[in-house]
Design an enzyme around this catalytic site. Sequence first.
Site, mmCIF file in Angstrom:
data_model
loop_
_atom_site.group_PDB
_atom_site.id
_atom_site.type_symbol
_atom_site.label_atom_id
_atom_site.label_comp_id
_atom_site.label_asym_id
_atom_site.label_seq_id
_atom_site.Cartn_x
_atom_site.Cartn_y
_atom_site.Cartn_z
ATOM 1 N N HIS A 158 -14.485 57.760 9.083
ATOM 2 C CA HIS A 158 -14.651 57.906 7.636
ATOM 3 C C HIS A 158 -13.898 59.141 7.137
ATOM 4 O O HIS A 158 -14.444 60.238 7.095
ATOM 5 C CB HIS A 158 -16.148 58.024 7.321
ATOM 6 N N ARG B 16 -6.464 60.629 0.921
ATOM 7 C CA ARG B 16 -6.010 60.760 -0.482
ATOM 8 C C ARG B 16 -4.596 60.249 -0.747
ATOM 9 O O ARG B 16 -4.198 60.154 -1.895
ATOM 10 C CB ARG B 16 -6.104 62.214 -0.969
ATOM 11 N N ASN C 40 -10.129 54.076 -0.805
ATOM 12 C CA ASN C 40 -10.169 54.421 -2.240
ATOM 13 C C ASN C 40 -9.044 55.374 -2.638
ATOM 14 O O ASN C 40 -9.262 56.464 -3.150
ATOM 15 C CB ASN C 40 -11.540 55.002 -2.619
ATOM 16 N N ASP D 164 -15.823 52.016 0.138
ATOM 17 C CA ASP D 164 -16.468 53.335 0.133
ATOM 18 C C ASP D 164 -16.152 54.138 -1.119
ATOM 19 O O ASP D 164 -15.021 54.191 -1.588
ATOM 20 C CB ASP D 164 -16.056 54.153 1.346
ATOM 21 N N ASP E 212 -16.722 61.818 6.611
ATOM 22 C CA ASP E 212 -16.598 61.649 5.162
ATOM 23 C C ASP E 212 -15.796 62.817 4.565
ATOM 24 O O ASP E 212 -16.091 63.305 3.471
ATOM 25 C CB ASP E 212 -17.962 61.516 4.485
#
Lengths: 313, 186, 427
Positions: C55, C59, C89, C149, C302
């Site tokens: 995870h 970017r 994302n 996510d 994350d």
Amino acid sequence: MRHLLSAGDLDRDAALLILDTAAEMAALSDRSVKKLPTLRGRTVVNLFFEDSTRTRISFELAAKRLSADVINFAAKGSSVSKGESLKDTALTLEAMGADAVVIRHWDSGAPYRLAHADWIGGSVVNAGDGTHEHPTQALLDAYTMRRHLRDGTGALEGVRVGIVGDILHSRVARSNVLLLQTLGAEVTLVAPPTLLPIGIEQWPCDVSYDIDAVLPNVDAVMMLRVQAERMQDAYFPTAREYSRLYGLDGERMRLLPEHAIVMHPGPMNRGMEISAEVADSARAVMVEQVANGVSVRMAVLYLLLGGAKELGE
Amino acid sequence: MAAARAHDLRTVLTGDDIARATRRIAHEIVEKAKGASDLVLLGIPTRGVSLAQRIGLAISEIEGIEVPVGALDITLYRDDLRLQPPRALESTLIPAGGIDGRTVVLVDDVLFSGRTIRAALDALNDVGRPAAVRLAVLVDRGHRELPIRPDYVGKNIPTSGLEQVHVRLVETDGADSVEISSAREA
Amino acid sequence: MTAYVFRGVRPYGEAAVDIVVVDGVITELAAPGTGVGEVIEADGLIALPGFVDLHTHLREPGREDAETIESGSQAAALGGYTCVHAMANTDPVADTAGVVEQVWRIGREVGLVDVRPVGAVTVNLDGRALAEIGAMAGSAAAVTVFSDDGRCVHDALLMRRALEYVKAFGGVVAQHAQEPRLTENAQMNEGVLSGRLGMVGWPAVAEEAIIARDVLLAEHVDSRLHACHVSTAGSVEVIRWAKSRGVDVTAEVTPHHLILTEDLVETYDPVYKVNPPLRRTEDVLALRAALADGTIDALATDHAPHPHEHKDCEWGAAAMGMLGLQTAFSVVMETMVEPGLLDWRGVADRMSVQPARIGGVATQGQPIAVGSIANIVVIDPDAHWTVVPAALASKSSNTPYAERTFPGVVVHTMHAGRPTVIGGALA
């Protein structure tokens, strides 16, 4: 005292100093010449990210009565469509030499952030942040209670206060619970369960869903503004049902003890949380709350700005 | 008072001295004002208020009429606010008849730099327009920094800048006396 | 032929050996001092299989000001990682074969870690229509993990379809469990503190209800589910129950949910703003226990870089997320190893073996043994270091651990036989 961010920051002595100072300020405000030279040369910025004409005017008048220079900075916008950031605004104010920033912001904690992020050097006064706190409102409410209850002796120990309405979203309720606890009063919050925050059982106060059971036992009842839009988020079914269950009308008002006063931080939703009969009754002290707000804010500004900056901060 | 280090306390006025001084000041005020009808006494908190009340009492004994006595807090008019932490305010109490057209006698315990009286004159200006303003002090210790001169003085006590004058009154301190401590440099 | 020797290192903290790596493969565990090759000093240090992160937010494409695949890869290598899963994302969203191939290709060019793209479950993460999962699975990036996510696949029917559809490709849906209506504008854990601070609460039930629903859906359609960043004691209970029923569910926990609690929000410093939010001490303790007993299979960072201006502001305006790659191991060291909750084989399992298995990365998570691909991290458990945000390799500096001193230092990292970090610095 460097900043006023939360009513919880005030211990009993500090709270009483503000309230006693406010009483002297009120006496001076009765004179023909209301202006005092105390804060001559000091600059107070009213930084309002949310519209609140009454709070802004109150602070403005308080600062002007102490001869401070006042700048009104309406930084309109919303968290969705942000204009200039809080930081850049703060840096601008710092460059202008603001001695104090009175801030109203939609975001809970924004005044704390402003005071602690090293963006500015002056004092920060929280004039209402999100659904967090509104300490000067709590101070003016306490001031008003001191004048009306216990024969004006100023002792609030054991005074019973009911706060009714949208506790969940109310910064007024949060600040009042903290300050009134410090001053020894007993608070009962009254609201439908949907409008009470999770964990409220750990707050230093009682909670009730039944306004009729609470009213006969209070010395002051504070009605909070309830926005009709809340029903769209299913906090209550209809404005009518809210008003019927939690609104203060003439019949309910007669449940109050003879000496009890009715308060409201304004602006009122007549017909929603308070009926016109109550709002216009002799028990209602709303107009006085507004006047007291100026005195309390004068006291706060004087105590923040009237002396040397504390060392070592 | 706590600031005074190593003290040599020296009594310069006893309780009896203070009583005589206030009574003499009362006589002088009446004499100069040609009566007491237009007088208002305003004490500067804290001890000036007690002195004003004593002088007021003495005048009413002399003249047989009540003299209005009040209090004038000058904190918000001080010129040294920024040099110290914020101070708690004292009460300001202007007698019901006001001060317009009257002879106001400001009463304080010690006259030193004159800055307190300057602030009092400013404060008075915001209260009203007296016909005349006079100044009565229990002790004048000199060291004036402004062109201010007392009209009535209990006692002139030349002091050095390092000395401190302690006025104690029954109302606030349990006993009447004026003492001087010479605070030696540490 | 390229040969390296990790001199005197202790695999899993056990007996010291020379690990000999030839052409990317471990060829020998020799007696200390006897291995032949370019020597990498590791006397008494501990060797583990290179860490695998399930995870990571790199970017790129879209927010290269916050992080790039290159800077993120550097941070990963310095944190002891040899493989990261890059979340979908980005801007554009990784919802097509084209985007995932681009991320995968740049990752290979950088070459510090395996960059395994995660594909979006739904087009543009909108939660309305399935993305071309088959095309991403069949692309050069060979995507096996699919996740929206940052957002929850909250539509139950769509989630069911996604769970079913990925079965054809051996994939797994990694769910960001967050019931959207219960968390509108949510700012922090809902509880006494959120009530006092006047912040909109993010209730534990909003996570637990989705996980409960999804494990039942996964059971019903006989598919694999992975629960991202589990943050509450209740979620742990649900997962434990599902596993006891034989549901094919795995779960991850972030380092920050193992060490930080909600009371940090009292500072209103947005560096502590993260999604899911920091929870209570009870939750932290339950998560540590669950990672120890295997109810939670893997640690996942994350890692969420944000540019300075998105954190140097008021809480409500701030972005959610915090850096994690370079501090993850130290957090595990402090919260799991030192208290005795995990031994070194346990650390290897939760930080390498399990995430590699969940991510379907056969080349990762292999044991320190002859014949394994040489993805190796060497750590010094006795050393300490102090986090200096600006000194981190990430392009962002939003670490919640500024000035904090941690135990456990990553000394060397080797990715597929090539040293990426030597002596704590990029090789």
